[in-house]
Design a protein around this motif. Sequence first.
Motif, PDB file in Angstrom:
ATOM      1  N   ALA A   1       5.834   6.611   7.214  1.00 24.44           N
ATOM      2  CA  ALA A   1       5.225   6.785   5.471  1.00 24.44           C
ATOM      3  C   ALA A   1       4.212   7.674   5.596  1.00 24.44           C
ATOM      4  O   ALA A   1       3.400   7.768   6.346  1.00 24.44           O
ATOM      5  N   ILE A   2       4.172   8.161   4.582  1.00 24.71           N
ATOM      6  CA  ILE A   2       3.102   9.233   4.063  1.00 24.71           C
ATOM      7  C   ILE A   2       2.475   8.944   2.578  1.00 24.71           C
ATOM      8  O   ILE A   2       3.233   8.139   1.837  1.00 24.71           O
ATOM      9  N   TYR A   3       1.320   8.958   2.592  1.00 21.84           N
ATOM     10  CA  TYR A   3       0.739   8.684   1.233  1.00 21.84           C
ATOM     11  C   TYR A   3      -0.055   9.890   0.507  1.00 21.84           C
ATOM     12  O   TYR A   3      -0.568  10.785   1.068  1.00 21.84           O
ATOM     13  N   HIS A   4       0.313  10.169  -0.723  1.00 19.28           N
ATOM     14  CA  HIS A   4       0.074  11.135  -1.657  1.00 19.28           C
ATOM     15  C   HIS A   4      -1.069  10.514  -2.616  1.00 19.28           C
ATOM     16  O   HIS A   4      -0.996   9.691  -3.095  1.00 19.28           O
ATOM     17  N   ASP A   5      -2.346  11.370  -2.426  1.00 22.87           N
ATOM     18  CA  ASP A   5      -3.594  11.109  -3.241  1.00 22.87           C
ATOM     19  C   ASP A   5      -3.273  11.476  -4.733  1.00 22.87           C
ATOM     20  O   ASP A   5      -3.546  13.008  -4.856  1.00 22.87           O
ATOM     21  N   SER A   6      -3.129  10.690  -5.721  1.00 22.91           N
ATOM     22  CA  SER A   6      -3.180  11.407  -6.928  1.00 22.91           C
ATOM     23  C   SER A   6      -4.539  11.878  -7.522  1.00 22.91           C
ATOM     24  O   SER A   6      -5.556  11.499  -6.863  1.00 22.91           O
ATOM     25  N   CYS A   7      -4.417  12.762  -8.250  1.00 22.99           N
ATOM     26  CA  CYS A   7      -5.649  13.693  -8.668  1.00 22.99           C
ATOM     27  C   CYS A   7      -6.867  12.634  -9.349  1.00 22.99           C
ATOM     28  O   CYS A   7      -7.818  12.633  -9.024  1.00 22.99           O
ATOM     29  N   SER A   8      -6.433  11.866 -10.386  1.00 24.99           N
ATOM     30  CA  SER A   8      -7.269  11.192 -10.915  1.00 24.99           C
ATOM     31  C   SER A   8      -7.957   9.865 -10.132  1.00 24.99           C
ATOM     32  O   SER A   8      -9.179   9.587 -10.184  1.00 24.99           O
ATOM     33  N   GLY A   9      -7.085   9.220  -9.424  1.00 25.64           N
ATOM     34  CA  GLY A   9      -7.466   8.373  -8.434  1.00 25.64           C
ATOM     35  C   GLY A   9      -8.641   8.763  -7.509  1.00 25.64           C
ATOM     36  O   GLY A   9      -9.495   8.117  -7.133  1.00 25.64           O
ATOM     37  N   LEU A  10      -8.168   9.885  -6.848  1.00 23.25           N
ATOM     38  CA  LEU A  10      -8.832  10.280  -5.765  1.00 23.25           C
ATOM     39  C   LEU A  10     -10.429  11.109  -6.274  1.00 23.25           C
ATOM     40  O   LEU A  10     -11.313  10.744  -5.988  1.00 23.25           O
ATOM     41  N   ARG A  11     -10.306  11.918  -7.543  1.00 25.22           N
ATOM     42  CA  ARG A  11     -11.360  12.537  -7.754  1.00 25.22           C
ATOM     43  C   ARG A  11     -12.262  12.030  -8.940  1.00 25.22           C
ATOM     44  O   ARG A  11     -13.316  12.085  -8.825  1.00 25.22           O
ATOM     45  N   GLU A  12     -11.608  11.044  -9.705  1.00 28.32           N
ATOM     46  CA  GLU A  12     -12.382  10.202 -10.483  1.00 28.32           C
ATOM     47  C   GLU A  12     -12.703   8.686 -10.117  1.00 28.32           C
ATOM     48  O   GLU A  12     -13.752   8.258 -10.710  1.00 28.32           O
TER      49      GLU A  12
ATOM     50  N   VAL B   1     -10.473  -5.800 -14.966  1.00 32.97           N
ATOM     51  CA  VAL B   1      -9.368  -5.358 -15.331  1.00 32.97           C
ATOM     52  C   VAL B   1      -9.057  -4.593 -14.241  1.00 32.97           C
ATOM     53  O   VAL B   1      -9.717  -3.614 -13.793  1.00 32.97           O
ATOM     54  N   VAL B   2      -7.556  -4.920 -14.039  1.00 29.84           N
ATOM     55  CA  VAL B   2      -6.986  -3.814 -12.813  1.00 29.84           C
ATOM     56  C   VAL B   2      -5.875  -3.378 -13.136  1.00 29.84           C
ATOM     57  O   VAL B   2      -4.891  -3.850 -13.922  1.00 29.84           O
ATOM     58  N   ALA B   3      -5.418  -2.141 -12.823  1.00 28.29           N
ATOM     59  CA  ALA B   3      -4.167  -1.320 -13.041  1.00 28.29           C
ATOM     60  C   ALA B   3      -3.641  -0.724 -11.857  1.00 28.29           C
ATOM     61  O   ALA B   3      -4.381  -0.224 -10.958  1.00 28.29           O
ATOM     62  N   PRO B   4      -2.263  -0.803 -11.632  1.00 25.96           N
ATOM     63  CA  PRO B   4      -1.609  -0.024 -10.534  1.00 25.96           C
ATOM     64  C   PRO B   4      -1.704   1.377 -10.940  1.00 25.96           C
ATOM     65  O   PRO B   4      -0.407   1.999 -10.629  1.00 25.96           O
ATOM     66  N   SER B   5      -2.489   2.125 -11.135  1.00 22.56           N
ATOM     67  CA  SER B   5      -2.442   3.371 -11.589  1.00 22.56           C
ATOM     68  C   SER B   5      -4.108   3.921 -11.767  1.00 22.56           C
ATOM     69  O   SER B   5      -5.006   3.315 -12.375  1.00 22.56           O
ATOM     70  N   GLY B   6      -4.165   5.015 -10.777  1.00 24.04           N
ATOM     71  CA  GLY B   6      -5.502   5.629 -10.924  1.00 24.04           C
ATOM     72  C   GLY B   6      -5.894   6.378 -12.017  1.00 24.04           C
ATOM     73  O   GLY B   6      -7.000   6.370 -12.567  1.00 24.04           O
ATOM     74  N   SER B   7      -4.813   7.010 -12.694  1.00 21.69           N
ATOM     75  CA  SER B   7      -5.236   7.799 -13.958  1.00 21.69           C
ATOM     76  C   SER B   7      -5.483   6.859 -14.937  1.00 21.69           C
ATOM     77  O   SER B   7      -6.434   7.123 -15.803  1.00 21.69           O
ATOM     78  N   CYS B   8      -4.886   5.821 -15.190  1.00 24.75           N
ATOM     79  CA  CYS B   8      -4.919   4.713 -16.403  1.00 24.75           C
ATOM     80  C   CYS B   8      -6.413   4.186 -16.100  1.00 24.75           C
ATOM     81  O   CYS B   8      -7.283   3.978 -17.078  1.00 24.75           O
ATOM     82  N   ALA B   9      -6.786   3.559 -14.883  1.00 26.07           N
ATOM     83  CA  ALA B   9      -7.888   2.890 -14.634  1.00 26.07           C
ATOM     84  C   ALA B   9      -9.002   4.024 -14.701  1.00 26.07           C
ATOM     85  O   ALA B   9     -10.162   3.697 -15.232  1.00 26.07           O
TER      86      ALA B   9
END
Length: 264
Positions: free
Chosen positions: A143-154, A81-89
């Motif tokens: 370009a710069i990249y923002h680390d989302s909280c869920s993707g990074l920490r979870e 199962v793959v999602a383009p979202s750290g929070s949903c995954a």
Amino acid sequence: MFQDSNSTPPTVGLFVTCLVDLFRPAVGFASIKLLEEAGCQIEVPDTQTCCGQPAFNAGHREEAVTIARQVIAAFEPFDYVVAPSGSCAATIRRHYPELLADDPKWSSRAEAVASKTYELTSFLTDVRSLAGVKVELPEKTIAIYHDSCSGLRELGVKTQPRSLLGTIENLELKEMEEPEVCCGFGGTFCTKYPAISEVIVSAKTKDIDATGADLLLAGDMGCLMNMAGRLRREGRRTEVRHVVEILSGMTEAPPIAGRQEDQS
């Protein structure tokens, strides 16, 4: 053991996510392109709905459990199962087993689906061993990249998108002073505490602007929409896109919170 060989493509169920479906379908198509190029067979179950994160975060456990069961049933048949979202995954991978831990009929099913769920850039690099992409931008772009909280920490998503972005021709990747600091979206947080959220996102846009970057990238639509909206209201010039749009070379759609004329 999941099917994963060069001779037989693994089947991937794409969890599109609500925000992609409703606000940025181009991200879904870009995800499919990337996964197909990584040698996967893609299916998009039409019975999928929200992952249940808003209900879970708001304390509506019964509703979150109902949604989790529906998602599990829809995605059980696939190898991944793959999602383009750290929070949903992260919701599926980390919180479904917690939600259904005491349910003898669903606990093992939740664990099985959780164990094969990945954020997209993590799946490409950590599972499919993708070393890079064959994309060339038409002109030099910072370009710069923002680390989302869920993707990074979870989920530990940090180096994966950056390693792929580093292979794009004409793309220079810089870092914000604080790329890991929250953008202020936080799902229901931004609606419950809008004044605090505004202060947080304003600090983030200052950090973005200080880099002089042409392009802001991230892996979660919530973060992207929040930052893009604030950047636009402040009159700042940085374009905002989901990372998979750049990795796939699919940048026909206007930037997030942009207009078609912004492309010219």
